[in-house]
Scaffold this motif. Structure first.
Motif, PDB file in Angstrom:
ATOM      1  N   GLU A  12       0.812  -1.215   0.000  1.00 40.60           N
ATOM      2  CA  GLU A  12       0.000   0.000   0.000  1.00 40.60           C
ATOM      3  C   GLU A  12       0.845   1.265   0.000  1.00 40.60           C
ATOM      4  O   GLU A  12       0.382   2.329  -0.415  1.00 40.60           O
ATOM      5  N   GLN A  21      -4.746   4.549  -4.664  1.00 39.10           N
ATOM      6  CA  GLN A  21      -5.624   4.734  -3.505  1.00 39.10           C
ATOM      7  C   GLN A  21      -6.193   6.147  -3.444  1.00 39.10           C
ATOM      8  O   GLN A  21      -7.374   6.336  -3.122  1.00 39.10           O
ATOM      9  N   THR A 375      -5.728  -1.843  -3.301  1.00 40.89           N
ATOM     10  CA  THR A 375      -4.537  -2.521  -2.774  1.00 40.89           C
ATOM     11  C   THR A 375      -4.750  -4.033  -2.773  1.00 40.89           C
ATOM     12  O   THR A 375      -5.857  -4.516  -2.542  1.00 40.89           O
TER      13      THR A 375
END
Length: 421
Positions: A12, A21, A375
């Motif tokens: 991530e 994201q 993710t």
């Protein structure tokens, strides 16, 4: 003769995944205030800076600065020494209105005739490697980094971990396509300065990988032979941890990150095929995303129903047109029904409505469900539902929505009936 297949994943905190994201978090915020928002949001992150751009048509107001900083903070970029930090990094927005030429092709007089937001081909894939009907190498690569993230956020066992990380898994297969053993694992994880490579190697070997193995079903656990186990050296997997010797500089300070640069990580790790379109930051009118989800749903349900052991589904669209211009299925010779792949495709095409509107309705794709997809893969996760916040004229209300609906096995019985299985 056995062969090897390798897939990678990124954590991530990898710069490209930070960008994904942020793009999906912004998409969710637009949908939370206006479910009919049309969004194509791209993000770039680099040293001390996040830039968001793209095309949006919406009645919503979204606090771009706050949304971007919330994502960066949650990932773990909270220290100035990272040279990219949630509170101090610059956030620039260059978002503008969606093209009217595209809009007129998507919006139609009746919503059922909603046109595709672009041309292109999308693929879905499924196989019998794992319980999730996903290829084993990509699932293990994701599992390594998912567990590494849990350990990092706990902050106890490996307290030197920083957010950026990558993994890679090589699996040895028999000539019949059956996984025989894990050949190699690569883990590269960002870490604090003055942390020895020996400590990181030992922790990956003795903490991370055993935790990952423990979460696998028995048949997958048996494929791991760790270095030093009581077995022949030829069967032990090759473990590479931070092969360059140091990974202190990472994240957006180490590499610029862009939305959509990890499309193979997002899908099947190189197995099957990919049409080339990225997912993150795009609303469901963009068939790059919605039709890829629908194709995965078809492939997974076909394999689960026993139609074939391995399935690739392709669907293709023309911009502004509702019906696909092409539909293709490849079972790689693993079909269990007395039909050609062309005949299977014809039958499947009558069962699954692949018009964009039907796909959106089937999976609830106008809901703010996208940040969790950004993710560790868009496929292979367990579908679930939970309450999320929506805003109507400034008033907050809670609704229960479905996440990863394209992973549901809700057509298995119908497929068994249709194919007499």
């Amino acid at each position: 003769m056995s062969y090897f297949f390798t897939s990678e994943s990124v954590g991530e905190g990898h710069p490209d995944k930070i960008a994904d994201q942020i793009s999906d978090a912004l998409l969710d915020e637009f949908l939370r205030h206006d479910p009919n928002s049309k969004v194509a949001c791209e993000t770039m992150v680099t040293t001390g800076l996040a830039i968001v751009s793209g095309e949006v048509r919406t009645h919503a107001y979204v606090d771009v600065q706050q949304t971007v900083r919330d994502v960066i903070r949650k990932i773990g970029y909270t220290k100035g020494e990272y040279k990219f930090e949630a509170e101090s990094c610059g956030v620039l927005s260059a978002i503008h209105e969606q093209s009217s030429d595209i809009h007129q092709g998507v919006e139609r007089g009746t919503k059922e005739n909603q046109g595709a937001g672009d041309q292109g081909m999308m693929f879905g894939y499924a196989c019998c490697d794992t319980e999730q009907y996903m290829p084993l190498p990509i699932m293990l690569a994701h599992s390594l980094l998912t567990e590494l993230s849990i350990i990092r956020h706990e902050g106890k066992l490996m307290p030197y971990l920083r957010p950026d990380a990558k993994s890679q898994v090589t699996v040895q297969y028999s000539d019949k396509g059956i996984a025989e053993r894990i050949e190699a694992i690569v883990v590269s994880t960002q870490h604090d300065d003055n942390t020895s490579q020996e400590r990181i190697y030992n922790d990956v070997c003795n903490i991370l990988i055993p935790r990952v193995i423990a979460k696998q079903p028995t048949n997958i656990q048996q494929l791991f032979v760790m270095p030093g186990q009581n077995d022949t050296a030829s069967k032990a997997l090759k473990l590479h941890v931070n092969p360059t010797g140091s990974f202190v500089i990472g994240g957006p300070h180490g590499d610029t990150g862009l939305t959509g640069r990890k499309i193979i990580v997002d899908t099947y790790g190189g197995r099957g095929a990919h049409g080339g379109g990225a997912f993150s930051g795009k609303d469901s009118s963009k068939v790059d995303r919605s039709a890829a989800y629908a194709a995965r749903h078809i492939a997974k349900n076909m394999v689960a129903a026993g139609v074939a052991d391995e399935v690739l589904v392709q669907v293709a669209y023309a911009i502004g047109e509702a019906e696909p211009v092409g539909f293709y299925i490849n079972t790689y010779g693993t079909s269990h029904v007395d039909m050609s792949d062309g005949e299977i495709a014809q039958k499947i095409g009558k069962i699954f409505d692949m018009r964009p509107f039907a796909i959106v309705e089937r999976f609830g794709l106008q809901n703010p469900i996208y940040l969790p997809t950004a993710t560790y893969g868009h496929f292979g996760k367990e579908p679930y539902s939970k309450e999320v916040s929506f805003f109507n004229n400034g008033k907050e209300e809670k609704r229960r929505v479905q996440f990863f609906g394209w992973e549901k096995l809700d057509y298995v019985q119908q497929l068994k009936s249709e194919f007499n299985i």
